[in-house]
Design a protein around this motif. Structure first.
Motif, PDB file in Angstrom:
ATOM      1  N   PHE A 343      61.870 -58.785  45.199  1.00 60.31           N
ATOM      2  CA  PHE A 343      63.280 -58.019  46.125  1.00 60.31           C
ATOM      3  C   PHE A 343      61.990 -56.558  45.880  1.00 60.31           C
ATOM      4  CE2 PHE A 343      63.936 -58.925  41.479  1.00 60.31           C
ATOM      5  CZ  PHE A 343      64.743 -57.092  41.219  1.00 60.31           C
ATOM      6  N   TYR A 344      62.596 -55.138  46.920  1.00 58.59           N
ATOM      7  CA  TYR A 344      61.867 -53.822  46.017  1.00 58.59           C
ATOM      8  C   TYR A 344      62.570 -53.286  45.717  1.00 58.59           C
ATOM      9  CZ  TYR A 344      59.413 -55.525  50.843  1.00 58.59           C
ATOM     10  OH  TYR A 344      58.382 -56.130  51.380  1.00 58.59           O
ATOM     11  N   PRO A 345      62.194 -53.045  44.053  1.00 60.23           N
ATOM     12  CA  PRO A 345      62.741 -52.166  42.996  1.00 60.23           C
ATOM     13  C   PRO A 345      62.897 -50.828  44.032  1.00 60.23           C
ATOM     14  CG  PRO A 345      60.845 -52.225  42.364  1.00 60.23           C
ATOM     15  CD  PRO A 345      60.856 -53.534  43.150  1.00 60.23           C
ATOM     16  N   HIS A 346      62.086 -50.576  44.594  1.00 62.73           N
ATOM     17  CA  HIS A 346      62.044 -48.413  44.816  1.00 62.73           C
ATOM     18  C   HIS A 346      63.310 -48.629  45.710  1.00 62.73           C
ATOM     19  CE1 HIS A 346      60.383 -49.859  48.894  1.00 62.73           C
ATOM     20  NE2 HIS A 346      61.280 -49.522  49.284  1.00 62.73           N
ATOM     21  N   ALA A 347      63.926 -49.332  46.318  1.00 64.46           N
ATOM     22  CA  ALA A 347      65.242 -49.157  47.630  1.00 64.46           C
ATOM     23  C   ALA A 347      66.395 -48.557  46.309  1.00 64.46           C
ATOM     24  CB  ALA A 347      65.807 -50.515  48.066  1.00 64.46           C
ATOM     25  N   ARG A 348      66.860 -49.551  45.358  1.00 63.15           N
ATOM     26  CA  ARG A 348      68.088 -48.366  44.501  1.00 63.15           C
ATOM     27  C   ARG A 348      67.299 -47.653  43.765  1.00 63.15           C
ATOM     28  NH1 ARG A 348      73.203 -50.985  43.488  1.00 63.15           N
ATOM     29  NH2 ARG A 348      73.247 -50.770  45.616  1.00 63.15           N
ATOM     30  N   ILE A 349      66.215 -47.778  43.552  1.00 62.20           N
ATOM     31  CA  ILE A 349      65.498 -46.794  42.428  1.00 62.20           C
ATOM     32  C   ILE A 349      65.612 -45.453  42.928  1.00 62.20           C
ATOM     33  CG2 ILE A 349      63.739 -46.332  41.105  1.00 62.20           C
ATOM     34  CD1 ILE A 349      63.116 -48.917  40.662  1.00 62.20           C
ATOM     35  N   ASN A 350      66.071 -45.534  44.372  1.00 63.03           N
ATOM     36  CA  ASN A 350      65.425 -43.654  45.137  1.00 63.03           C
ATOM     37  C   ASN A 350      66.709 -43.856  45.256  1.00 63.03           C
ATOM     38  OD1 ASN A 350      62.891 -44.130  44.225  1.00 63.03           O
ATOM     39  ND2 ASN A 350      61.932 -44.772  46.832  1.00 63.03           N
ATOM     40  N   GLN A 351      67.369 -44.141  45.660  1.00 60.96           N
ATOM     41  CA  GLN A 351      68.660 -44.470  46.433  1.00 60.96           C
ATOM     42  C   GLN A 351      69.668 -43.265  44.676  1.00 60.96           C
ATOM     43  OE1 GLN A 351      72.334 -47.133  46.719  1.00 60.96           O
ATOM     44  NE2 GLN A 351      73.202 -46.206  48.077  1.00 60.96           N
ATOM     45  N   TYR A 352      69.867 -43.512  44.560  1.00 66.06           N
ATOM     46  CA  TYR A 352      70.273 -43.979  42.667  1.00 66.06           C
ATOM     47  C   TYR A 352      69.690 -42.172  42.300  1.00 66.06           C
ATOM     48  CZ  TYR A 352      72.155 -42.944  37.798  1.00 66.06           C
ATOM     49  OH  TYR A 352      72.287 -42.193  36.566  1.00 66.06           O
ATOM     50  N   TRP A 353      69.105 -42.342  41.951  1.00 65.00           N
ATOM     51  CA  TRP A 353      67.830 -40.557  41.728  1.00 65.00           C
ATOM     52  C   TRP A 353      67.708 -40.010  42.537  1.00 65.00           C
ATOM     53  CZ3 TRP A 353      67.404 -40.053  36.457  1.00 65.00           C
ATOM     54  CH2 TRP A 353      67.182 -41.509  36.290  1.00 65.00           C
ATOM     55  N   THR A 354      68.340 -39.920  43.867  1.00 64.84           N
ATOM     56  CA  THR A 354      68.353 -39.130  45.023  1.00 64.84           C
ATOM     57  C   THR A 354      69.767 -38.546  44.929  1.00 64.84           C
ATOM     58  OG1 THR A 354      66.608 -39.962  45.842  1.00 64.84           O
ATOM     59  CG2 THR A 354      68.075 -38.940  47.645  1.00 64.84           C
ATOM     60  N   GLU A 355      70.521 -39.479  45.084  1.00 69.12           N
ATOM     61  CA  GLU A 355      71.851 -39.599  46.056  1.00 69.12           C
ATOM     62  C   GLU A 355      73.062 -38.911  44.525  1.00 69.12           C
ATOM     63  OE1 GLU A 355      73.944 -42.041  48.299  1.00 69.12           O
ATOM     64  OE2 GLU A 355      72.138 -42.340  49.572  1.00 69.12           O
ATOM     65  N   TYR A 356      72.265 -39.541  43.355  1.00 73.38           N
ATOM     66  CA  TYR A 356      73.211 -39.021  42.288  1.00 73.38           C
ATOM     67  C   TYR A 356      73.109 -38.289  40.720  1.00 73.38           C
ATOM     68  CZ  TYR A 356      76.264 -42.866  43.848  1.00 73.38           C
ATOM     69  OH  TYR A 356      76.455 -43.851  44.895  1.00 73.38           O
ATOM     70  N   ASN A 357      71.798 -37.748  41.246  1.00 70.11           N
ATOM     71  CA  ASN A 357      71.067 -37.116  40.371  1.00 70.11           C
ATOM     72  C   ASN A 357      70.314 -35.854  40.333  1.00 70.11           C
ATOM     73  OD1 ASN A 357      71.661 -37.947  37.257  1.00 70.11           O
ATOM     74  ND2 ASN A 357      71.312 -39.610  38.725  1.00 70.11           N
ATOM     75  N   ASP A 358      69.807 -36.568  41.644  1.00 76.01           N
ATOM     76  CA  ASP A 358      68.803 -35.285  42.243  1.00 76.01           C
ATOM     77  C   ASP A 358      67.211 -34.344  41.896  1.00 76.01           C
ATOM     78  OD1 ASP A 358      67.964 -33.184  44.590  1.00 76.01           O
ATOM     79  OD2 ASP A 358      69.341 -31.975  43.833  1.00 76.01           O
ATOM     80  N   LEU A 359      67.100 -36.209  41.324  1.00 75.84           N
ATOM     81  CA  LEU A 359      65.866 -35.860  40.503  1.00 75.84           C
ATOM     82  C   LEU A 359      64.571 -36.399  41.059  1.00 75.84           C
ATOM     83  CD1 LEU A 359      67.179 -36.108  36.840  1.00 75.84           C
ATOM     84  CD2 LEU A 359      66.768 -34.038  37.996  1.00 75.84           C
ATOM     85  N   PRO A 360      64.221 -35.559  41.866  1.00 68.07           N
ATOM     86  CA  PRO A 360      62.630 -36.108  42.606  1.00 68.07           C
ATOM     87  C   PRO A 360      61.662 -36.910  41.804  1.00 68.07           C
ATOM     88  CG  PRO A 360      63.590 -34.033  44.125  1.00 68.07           C
ATOM     89  CD  PRO A 360      64.139 -34.309  42.373  1.00 68.07           C
ATOM     90  N   SER A 361      61.628 -36.054  40.615  1.00 68.47           N
ATOM     91  CA  SER A 361      60.550 -36.916  39.740  1.00 68.47           C
ATOM     92  C   SER A 361      60.923 -38.023  39.742  1.00 68.47           C
ATOM     93  CB  SER A 361      60.296 -35.826  38.810  1.00 68.47           C
ATOM     94  OG  SER A 361      61.714 -36.259  37.557  1.00 68.47           O
ATOM     95  N   MET A 362      61.423 -38.810  39.334  1.00 73.40           N
ATOM     96  CA  MET A 362      62.269 -40.016  39.177  1.00 73.40           C
ATOM     97  C   MET A 362      62.247 -40.913  40.237  1.00 73.40           C
ATOM     98  SD  MET A 362      62.995 -40.123  36.289  1.00 73.40           S
ATOM     99  CE  MET A 362      63.812 -38.986  35.191  1.00 73.40           C
ATOM    100  N   LEU A 363      61.656 -40.322  41.806  1.00 74.60           N
ATOM    101  CA  LEU A 363      61.269 -41.784  42.654  1.00 74.60           C
ATOM    102  C   LEU A 363      60.161 -42.707  42.542  1.00 74.60           C
ATOM    103  CD1 LEU A 363      62.393 -39.152  45.577  1.00 74.60           C
ATOM    104  CD2 LEU A 363      63.787 -40.692  43.970  1.00 74.60           C
TER     105      LEU A 363
END
Length: 732
Positions: A343-363
């Motif tokens: 499975f692709y972990p970046h899908a959920r990780i990038n959703q969370y750190w973009t839509e819920y925390n707005d921290l581009p460094s975590m993408l």
């Protein structure tokens, strides 16, 4: 011929039910076994002899017709037996032959309906066909006999209760090695006179439990198999080729499963549905014989042949990776290649750190370095990471938007928690891996009054509405949805409880019983469960008890194995933030069933249900037989005559049995185990064996069935409690 005053050679009588004032007559009854209807049969496997018979006489032909005299058991010699009948007009007589048991519990048969609906259970093919006696239980029913007529003739033609399936398998393919053959999805019980029931094409109903016969070994190039089974008529489909037959196969239909491996050890599964043909018929009728040959010449292509399934490297795409729980089916073999899952972990990780925390460094982008770790697993060696070369390893390192790959142990079940960190060591997200043979995906339109729908490895359920609710009928909610038959993470639907010792009986008895703090996506276990890391070393989940302040959502994401206790104020909430966007199905976002939040713990296509799904549960205590506990007042014990929906205890296991249809309870009804919960203060187990506690998506409301004190069924609780979850199907 009518012969008076001559006793039969061997008769066994049950206790008399109806005292008959009628004279009796003895009649020589000549029996004949009906020829088995053959579907491409080449030879018979049993003889047609009759050795014994039960006889039931009823006055009339309706189900309410009362028994005359009592059931009697006779030997049959040369297809003839002398039978005593009461001298009565307009009789229906039922014959049941070849039971070889003079002590069957027929003494409670009072009406024709009683015997028409009487069933007996089977567990193996030998329960249908006696290999020593070489015969099959058979029956007949004759209506309209007049025993006041001196010329009455009684010549029953008996029909077998079971069907015979003969299957010859040939392996002509060099690319696969066949290991086993198994008959699956067989009805677990059969009526004594199935031919006297409805002739509807769909029978039996889905409420009847199905079983699978034991696997049988395949060796050499060709082997033949023979099974006997009860009636299972599930209709016909629109398929016009053998390769398409499985596409529209009814969930209740019987099938033959063939397991093989290729040269790399990858599992291949071939499924064949017997019937009058291999194209579109799914009907197995009693007193019928079905025979067919299959020659596997190639490994087969799942893309073009619905009978073929290959368990190789299962990978989900990026969109399907947007979930917090993955259901993974293991290979059923002890040896051979393991099941691989990606499975692709970046899908959920990038959703969370973009839509819920707005921290581009975590993408995670194309150049991001990251690692994956196994936090815990509840069975040693359950999963391992796999690198690009196919080697198993304890950790996983990668760069960019690539999938995580894990190998799942063969013939296994259990749960694991994995997480991903960035190069700075920050936890970006975590996922629950649920290893199970249970496959709850069922998308056919539900039927009115039908509550159990068999699927591979178990069933899915539907409930009923009550109290002016319409959750199970409303298209915006669960009109075409199904509930899982077990709680999230369960390793079996049987729930291995011991009523005398509670939930701690036996090693590993708590494995698969997962608890969730309301609003959190990551599961917790009882402290009695042994957890392991990737190396097989035991590990412990963490707990921060009695916190005076809650934590932020981001803190819970960074610590997926930490249970946050809270007794600091009246809310006792593990979360310091006001419930808002994305907290399971909170009131600000849950306007209908499609609202599945980013924190929802269920697999893709499933969600924590609204509390309204349990509206059909009764609020009063259920009837519990022979319960004289001092803690329960006699006035609260309901009478057994009540059309009950709920009942405590199922097969000696503490919990709640729920059946929307009242008395007509199937052998395996809807069941909620009394797994209790985890304390809101420290995460310790509480209410074991006495309380059903299952979260709803509307927090913090939960299904609350507490024995013997009260049955809500809905109650409120602090979000810091740990409770189980049962998922409901949605359309995303």
């Amino acid at each position: 011929m009518l012969i008076s005053g001559i006793a039969p050679s061997c008769t066994v009588e049950t206790d008399e039910i109806v005292t008959s004032s009628f004279d009796t007559v003895d009649i020589d009854v000549v029996f004949r076994m009906e020829d088995m209807t053959v579907k491409s049969m080449t030879s018979d496997q049993e003889d047609a002899s009759l050795k014994d018979v039960w006889v039931f006489q009823f006055q009339g032909s309706s189900d309410a017709s009362g028994i005359v005299g009592k059931p009697r058991y006779y030997d049959i010699k040369d297809n003839t037996s002398r039978v005593a009948f009461s001298r009565v007009e307009d009789c229906t007589v039922v014959f049941i032959a070849n039971t070889h048991d003079a002590h069957i519990g027929f003494s409670d048969v009072r009406t024709l309906g009683d015997i028409r609906n009487r069933k007996f259970r089977i567990s193996y093919a030998d329960d249908c066909y006696d290999p020593d006696m070489l015969d099959i239980v058979s029956s007949s029913m004759i209506v309209g006999l007049d025993f006041t007529d001196l010329n009455v003739v009684v010549d029953p033609v008996l029909s077998r209760l079971f069907a015979r399936i003969s299957f010859t398998l040939t392996d002509s393919c060099d690319d696969v090695e066949i290991h086993s053959v198994r008959l699956c999805n067989v009805p677990e019980s059969v009526e004594y006179i199935p031919h006297a029931l409805s002739a509807s094409e769909v029978y039996p109903a889905s409420t009847q439990t199905r079983i699978s016969y034991p696997s049988e070994e395949f060796s050499g190039n060709t082997m033949s198999y023979c099974w006997y089974m009860p009636r299972n008529e599930q209709g016909r489909s629109a398929s016009d080729t053998e390769a398409k037959k499985n596409l529209d196969a009814p969930a209740e239909a019987t099938y033959i499963k063939v397991l093989a491996t290729d040269k790399e050890g990858v599992l291949h599964e071939y499924t064949f549905y017997p019937g009058s043909d291999l194209v579109c018929d799914f009907n197995i009728k009693p007193n019928h014989a079905y025979s067919f040959d299959v020659n596997i010449r190639t490994a087969g292509n799942p893309a073009t042949d619905s009978r073929v399934k290959v368990y190789g490297d299962d990978a989900v795409d990026v969109a399907s990776s947007m979930t917090n729980c993955f259901m993974i089916k293991p290979s059923p073999f002890e040896d051979g290649a393991k099941k691989l899952f990606s499975f692709y972990p970046h899908a959920r990780i990038n959703q969370y750190w973009t839509e819920y925390n707005d921290l581009p460094s975590m993408l995670i982008d194309a150049t991001t370095s990251w690692t994956a770790e196994l936090v815990w697993q509840d069975a040693a060696g359950l999963v391992k990471f796999v690198d690009a070369s196919g080697n198993e390893q304890n950790t996983f390192s990668a760069v960019g938007q690539v999938p995580i790959k894990v190998a799942v142990a063969n013939n296994s079940s259990g749960n694991a928690l994995v997480l991903v960190r960035n190069s700075q060591g920050t936890v970006l997200w975590s996922w629950h891996l649920w290893v199970t043979e249970y496959d709850p995906e069922y998308r056919q339109t539900p039927q009115e009054g039908k509550f159990i729908y068999p699927v591979e490895g178990g069933a899915v359920h539907r409930y009923v509405d009550a109290k002016n609710s319409s959750y199970w009928k409303n298209a915006n909610w669960y009109k075409d949805s199904y509930m899982m038959d077990r709680n999230l993470g369960a390793v079996t639907d049987a729930y291995p409880f011991n009523p005398s010792t509670g939930l701690t009986s036996g090693t590993g008895s708590l494995r698969g019983q997962l608890y969730y703090q309301w609003g959190r996506k990551d599961p917790f276990t009882s402290s009695s469960v042994t957890l392991y890391d990737a190396t097989g070393k035991t590990v412990k989940q963490k707990s921060i008890p009695n916190g005076t302040a809650g934590v932020a959502f981001s803190t819970s994401i960074a610590n997926p194995d930490t249970f946050y206790g809270r007794t600091g104020d009246s809310t006792n909430d593990w979360c310091a933030e006001s419930p808002s966007r994305g907290v399971w199905n909170d009131s600000s976002t849950a306007t209908n069933r499609v609202d599945k939040s980013i924190y929802d713990p269920c697999p893709r296509g499933w969600v924590v249900p609204h509390q309204g799904v349990w509206a059909g549960f009764t609020n009063s205590r259920p009837y519990r037989p022979a319960n004289k506990s001092e803690s329960v007042e006699e006035s609260t014990i309901l009478e057994p005559e009540r059309n009950e929906h709920l009942r405590w205890d199922y097969n000696g296991m503490p919990g709640c049995r729920y059946w929307p249809a009242g008395y007509d309870v199937p052998e395996k009804p809807i069941y909620y185990p009394a797994t209790g919960g985890l304390s809101s203060s420290n995460g310790g187990t509480t209410w074991p064996g006495t309380r059903v506690a299952v979260w709803s998506g509307q927090g913090p409301q939960f299904l609350d069935l507490y024995f013997p004190h009260y049955w809500m069924p809905l109650n409120g609780a602090h979000r810091s409690y740990g409770m189980e979850v049962r998922c409901i199907q949605i359309n995303e």
